[in-house]
Design a protein around this motif. Structure first.
Motif, PDB file in Angstrom:
ATOM      1  N   THR A   1       0.828  -1.213   0.000  1.00  0.00           N
ATOM      2  CA  THR A   1       0.000   0.000   0.000  1.00  0.00           C
ATOM      3  C   THR A   1       0.857   1.257   0.000  1.00  0.00           C
ATOM      4  O   THR A   1       0.360   2.349  -0.234  1.00  0.00           O
ATOM      5  N   ARG A   2       2.155   1.098   0.200  1.00  0.00           N
ATOM      6  CA  ARG A   2       3.069   2.246   0.242  1.00  0.00           C
ATOM      7  C   ARG A   2       3.807   2.370  -1.091  1.00  0.00           C
ATOM      8  O   ARG A   2       5.027   2.422  -1.140  1.00  0.00           O
ATOM      9  N   PHE A   3       3.046   2.382  -2.174  1.00  0.00           N
ATOM     10  CA  PHE A   3       3.669   2.528  -3.489  1.00  0.00           C
ATOM     11  C   PHE A   3       3.935   3.994  -3.780  1.00  0.00           C
ATOM     12  O   PHE A   3       3.393   4.884  -3.129  1.00  0.00           O
ATOM     13  N   SER A   4       4.795   4.250  -4.804  1.00  0.00           N
ATOM     14  CA  SER A   4       5.262   5.615  -5.064  1.00  0.00           C
ATOM     15  C   SER A   4       4.959   6.079  -6.483  1.00  0.00           C
ATOM     16  O   SER A   4       5.736   6.804  -7.080  1.00  0.00           O
ATOM     17  N   LEU A   5       3.826   5.665  -7.047  1.00  0.00           N
ATOM     18  CA  LEU A   5       3.469   6.023  -8.419  1.00  0.00           C
ATOM     19  C   LEU A   5       3.311   7.540  -8.554  1.00  0.00           C
ATOM     20  O   LEU A   5       2.544   8.162  -7.828  1.00  0.00           O
TER      21      LEU A   5
END
Length: 486
Positions: A404-408
């Motif tokens: 859930t801690r993606f950086s898109l």
């Protein structure tokens, strides 16, 4: 700035109103703001530099060329040779090509300096080097020996026709570092060919490479759009960094890649008949850029021979382009790749339903999947992903991330008419699938319309799509209605 009025008038008069000359001369007189407290000494220093420039007013018939030439001599002496090389030979080339004139650090620092001083521009989109025509003329006049030669038969055919040239005509040019040829045909032996660092021969008629052309001095070899059928080096080329065979439509075999231990960039776009790519490619530990666009026959050869895996790619890659490669249902057998650092992956215009399973995505930074019409889902995208382009993926329904801690940061999805969920961003859910307990009291009435089909409106994802009424959900804790036309 107060105190510089007289100097400003001198500079403007000296440059004769030409903006380019003013820009270059002004940058050569530039002193950093951190020394602004030394105003008086700055003025004296700049006046002294202007006086030295005045002494060369008549160096050239063209006063402006003299201004630019003297600015180069006085302000950029440390990068003069690099400037001349670019002016004479590398305008229009990619900036990475400059590594062939010296070490990488020198080239990068030199390019940055020339850009900052107004002598050079670099395209942000393509990396192409650009230079004003007047500056190119300064560079050409500043060269005292012939280190580069360019011959384009398209430009001289009216005078020479398509006449073949003797290799002996260039054999004695021992000082050549760069040789650029276009549609040139040679006769004779290549044994005494000049030992250049950069050989560019577009439209080369040779079907294979003579040993005399594969000299140990080569750092970059550009043989685009030629008739090459087999490419194989007879000996180790310890200096070769760039090999460009783009558009060699007759090329079938590329062998002995282990003989290029320092190869960094391999360009094979549009080699549509290439069916053998040497498996020693996996041992090229410095290879960072590999372009295989439209190399369809490689995968066909793999299927015919029953190989378990055709390509084991080196971990060093940071750009891998497999666009238009007809990667289909059995794409797991095509390529295996495990990156050791962040990399960019190009897989556009392929007919697969899922991504190639043997390409490890855990270090993926940028992913291009333009116009992959059969692709249905992108599960467990890595948290390292910062750019995702899926325009034209008409069957794509769902994108999820491993964390859930993606950086898109950049996401393009035009034409994705079936996309209903991007984890962490949005989810379209049919009203019929929503439990009453998730609807606040004043929204219960919406359940009566769960079977009604409407046109969804909103952004490019939902606009113009006819479905049953949907709810746009963010984690199901807050929901927003999509407006509907009845």
């Amino acid at each position: 700035m107060k105190g510089f009025e007289k100097l400003t008038r001198q500079v403007a008069q000296f440059c004769k109103g030409v903006p380019l000359a003013l820009k270059v001369l002004g940058s050569s007189l530039y002193v950093s703001d951190e020394y602004s407290h030394k105003r008086n000494s700055m003025i004296e220093n700049l006046i002294g530099r202007m006086n030295s420039l005045h002494s060369l007013k008549e160096d050239f018939d063209s006063g402006i060329l003299g201004v630019l030439r003297k600015s180069l001599d006085s302000g950029f002496a440390g990068h003069k040779e690099l400037f001349i090389d670019i002016a004479c030979f590398f305008v229009g080339e990619n900036k990475d090509m400059i590594t062939i004139v010296g070490d990488d650090l020198y080239a990068k620092y030199g390019i940055a300096t020339l850009v900052n001083r107004g002598l050079l521009t670099v395209s942000r989109e393509t990396g192409e080097l650009k230079m004003h025509q007047m500056l190119q003329e300064v560079g050409r006049r500043g060269s005292h020996e012939i280190t580069g030669l360019a011959l384009n038969m398209l430009k001289v055919k009216d005078q020479m026709g398509w006449e073949e040239l003797e290799t002996s005509s260039v054999a004695k040019m021992n000082n050549l570092k760069f040789l650029k040829l276009n549609l040139v045909k040679f006769t004779g032996s290549y044994e005494n060919f000049p030992k250049v660092r950069f050989l560019s021969w577009h439209g080369c008629p040779l079907q294979s490479m003579p040993s005399g052309l594969l000299m140990s001095s080569l750092v970059a070899l550009d043989m685009r759009y030629g008739d090459m059928e087999i490419f194989e080096a007879p000996t180790v080329l310890h200096s070769l960094k760039i090999l460009n065979l783009k558009g060699c439509e007759k090329l079938k075999r590329l062998s002995s890649l282990h003989r290029f231990p320092k190869l960094e960039t391999l360009m094979l776009q549009d080699c549509i008949q290439l069916c053998h790519l040497c498996k020693s490619i996996r041992y090229l530990t410095r290879l960072s850029n590999l372009y295989l666009t439209e190399c369809i026959d490689i995968w066909m050869a793999s299927s015919d021979k029953g190989d378990q895996s055709l390509l084991y790619l080196p971990k060093s890659l940071i750009v891998l382009d497999l666009s238009c490669c007809d990667l289909g249902y059995n794409n797991d057998d095509h390529v295996e790749f495990h990156a050791k650092s962040l990399f960019n992956l190009f897989l556009s215009h392929n007919p697969f339903e899922y991504l190639p399973g043997k390409i490890d995505l855990k270090m993926l930074r940028v992913l291009y999947l333009l116009s992959c019409p059969k692709l249905k889902s992108l599960p467990c995208m890595p948290s390292t992903l910062v750019e995702l382009y899926v325009d034209g993926c008409t069957s794509l329904e769902r994108i999820t991330f491993e964390s859930t801690r993606f950086s898109l940061e950049k996401f393009s999805y035009e034409g994705c008419s079936n996309l209903s969920e991007v984890q962490g961003l949005f989810k379209l859910v049919p009203i019929a699938n929503i439990d009453n307990t998730h609807l606040v009291q004043h929204m219960q009435w919406i359940k009566e319309y769960e079977e009604h089909e409407v046109e969804l409106v909103g952004d490019e994802i939902t606009k113009g799509i006819y479905r049953k009424i949907q709810v746009l959900s963010r984690n199901f804790s807050q929901m927003h209605f999509i407006r509907a036309h009845t």
